[in-house]
Structure formats: structure tokens, C-alpha cells
Scaffold this motif. Structure first.
Motif, short mmCIF file in Angstrom:
data_model
loop_
_atom_site.label_atom_id
_atom_site.label_comp_id
_atom_site.label_asym_id
_atom_site.label_seq_id
_atom_site.Cartn_x
_atom_site.Cartn_y
_atom_site.Cartn_z
N PHE A 297 0.81 -1.22 0.00
CA PHE A 297 0.00 0.00 0.00
C PHE A 297 0.84 1.27 0.00
O PHE A 297 0.30 2.37 -0.18
CB PHE A 297 -0.99 -0.01 1.16
N ALA A 298 2.18 1.13 0.16
CA ALA A 298 3.05 2.28 -0.09
C ALA A 298 2.96 2.68 -1.56
O ALA A 298 3.15 3.85 -1.91
CB ALA A 298 4.49 1.95 0.29
N HIS A 299 2.66 1.71 -2.41
CA HIS A 299 2.46 1.97 -3.85
C HIS A 299 1.00 2.33 -4.08
O HIS A 299 0.25 1.62 -4.77
CB HIS A 299 2.84 0.73 -4.66
N ASP A 300 0.61 3.44 -3.52
CA ASP A 300 -0.81 3.81 -3.48
C ASP A 300 -1.42 3.95 -4.87
O ASP A 300 -2.57 3.58 -5.10
CB ASP A 300 -0.97 5.11 -2.69
N SER A 301 -0.66 4.49 -5.81
CA SER A 301 -1.21 4.70 -7.15
C SER A 301 -1.57 3.39 -7.83
O SER A 301 -2.44 3.35 -8.71
CB SER A 301 -0.22 5.48 -8.03
N GLN A 302 -0.91 2.31 -7.42
CA GLN A 302 -1.13 1.01 -8.06
C GLN A 302 -1.99 0.08 -7.20
O GLN A 302 -2.85 -0.63 -7.71
CB GLN A 302 0.22 0.34 -8.33
N ALA A 303 -1.75 0.06 -5.91
CA ALA A 303 -2.42 -0.91 -5.04
C ALA A 303 -3.91 -0.64 -4.92
O ALA A 303 -4.73 -1.58 -4.98
CB ALA A 303 -1.78 -0.91 -3.66
#
Length: 218
Positions: free
Chosen positions: A180-186
Motif C-alpha cells: 500500500f506504499a504503492h498507493d497509485s497502483q495498489a
């Protein structure tokens, strides 16, 4: 215990979805982990949910997300500098030599990468093949073990069972924090976040095990 682990994937978030639990296990053992990330994922279609990125801002956003995820996973990050969705067109030998130079410097005991032709995305297949070739070119006495991750729907039928199946249930919370640190993708892929119970139950079923094939150089 491993001396040093190097992870080679092409995109920000590949490390979190694919191997974050395994990476966390190694870090819990005190093993250094270095991520060689091929691109910034700048051609990705996901722009957040709700949308907060655009084609111009996405590269910087994904770079920051990647750094945040690597901080969660407590691993070193090195960017390889290739362009998203073009790795299949790069000279395979040149990419392998690029990787070999870094591996010769780090001298890892284990390399984790994608299984060529069983990794869904052309960038995955290309960088996985280059990483495997890079290790093949190393001096035999310094050659690390390679764990190759297959993610096609039919890999079990074509390749059989993977030799390494890591239960990462105990590392699940750290893995999902990295994801979820990869918010744009997750958020677009999973349809929500920590506050949605059904999302986390789905993720726990999907991501509590990480499997790898041991590459045979004979």
C-alpha cells in the motif's frame, strides 16, 4: 544463512506484491537485501483510486512510492534507469552485463527475479532473462543461487511445483504495508486499503505464500 540477497524486478511494486514477505524474512535474519529496480513504471495505466496522478506526474509519484516501500522493507534501492515497457527491446547482452557489474560488486549469495516466459509482462520476462544471464556470466565460484518467480496462470502445469514455497503469514502485515506504499497502483488493483476487511481477507489468501523455482545452470 544468506550473505546478501539481490532482488531484480522491472517495476516499482513488483518487489512488494512478489517478494515482500520473503524480503522481510531475510531482513529479520539480519541479511542485507538490495533491490535493483529496472524502471519507474512510468507507462503504467493505474493513476490511483480515486485518480490523483497523470502521465506527467506518475514517474515522480511512483519513484517516491518505491522509496517508501523500500523503507518499509528496510532494503537498499538501486535504480537501473531503463524505460518502462521497453525492456524487451533492450539488447539482452548489454542489460546482462549491466547487471553483472552490479552483482560482481555486491557478491550476493542469492538473486531473486522473474522466471522468463512465465512472468506475464514483457518487461518481467526480459529483465528476468537478463538477470539469469548475468548470473550465468559470473565466475562459477562467485555465482549466487537464483530464485525465479513464475506468475503465469499455467506455470504449475508447464514447470511443475516450485522448489521454494515461503509461508510469509507472519510477515503479512509488513508485506501489505509495502504494497500500500504503492498507493497509485495498489488501490486500483485491490479496490481499497487497510480499512476494508474484505480487501485484507482477499490479500491474505493471495499473498501469504511466495513461491520460487531454483534456476538450474547445468
Amino acid at each position: 544463512m544468506e550473505k546478501h540477497v539481490v532482488v531484480v524486478y522491472p517495476h516499482p511494486d513488483d518487489e512488494s506484491f512478489g517478494a515482500a514477505g520473503t524480503i522481510t524474512q531475510f531482513r529479520e535474519q539480519g541479511v542485507p537485501v538490495t533491490y535493483l529496480c529496472g524502471t519507474l513504471g512510468e507507462m503504467g495505466r493505474n493513476m490511483g483510486n480515486p485518480t490523483f496522478a497523470n502521465r506527467e506526474t506518475l514517474p515522480d509519484i511512483r519513484k517516491k512510492e518505491l522509496k517508501d516501500a523500500c523503507e518499509v522493507l528496510d532494503m537498499e534501492l538501486r535504480m537501473l534507469g531503463y524505460r518502462d515497457k521497453t525492456l524487451e527491446f533492450e539488447d539482452r547482452s548489454a542489460v546482462a552485463e549491466h547487471l553483472k557489474g552490479i552483482l560482481d560488486e555486491i557478491e550476493p549469495s542469492l538473486v531473486i527475479t522473474h522466471y522468463p516466459e512465465h512472468a506475464v509482462h514483457p518487461d518481467h520476462n526480459a529483465l528476468g532473462a537478463a538477470a539469469i544471464e548475468a548470473v550465468r556470466r559470473m565466475a562459477p565460484e562467485k555465482r549466487p543461487t537464483v530464485w525465479a518467480q513464475a506468475i503465469t496462470n499455467n506455470y504449475l502445469e508447464e514447470l511443475g511445483n516450485p522448489e521454494v514455497i515461503n509461508d510469509v503469514s507472519d510477515q503479512f502485515d509488513t508485506k501489505m504495508k509495502a504494497v500500500f506504499a504503492h498507493d497509485s497502483q495498489a488501490a486500483p488493483m485491490l479496490g481499497g486499503g487497510y480499512d476494508q476487511k474484505e480487501v485484507m481477507e482477499y490479500a491474505r489468501n493471495m499473498f501469504s505464500k511466495e513461491a520460487f523455482f531454483i534456476w538450474n545452470y547445468e
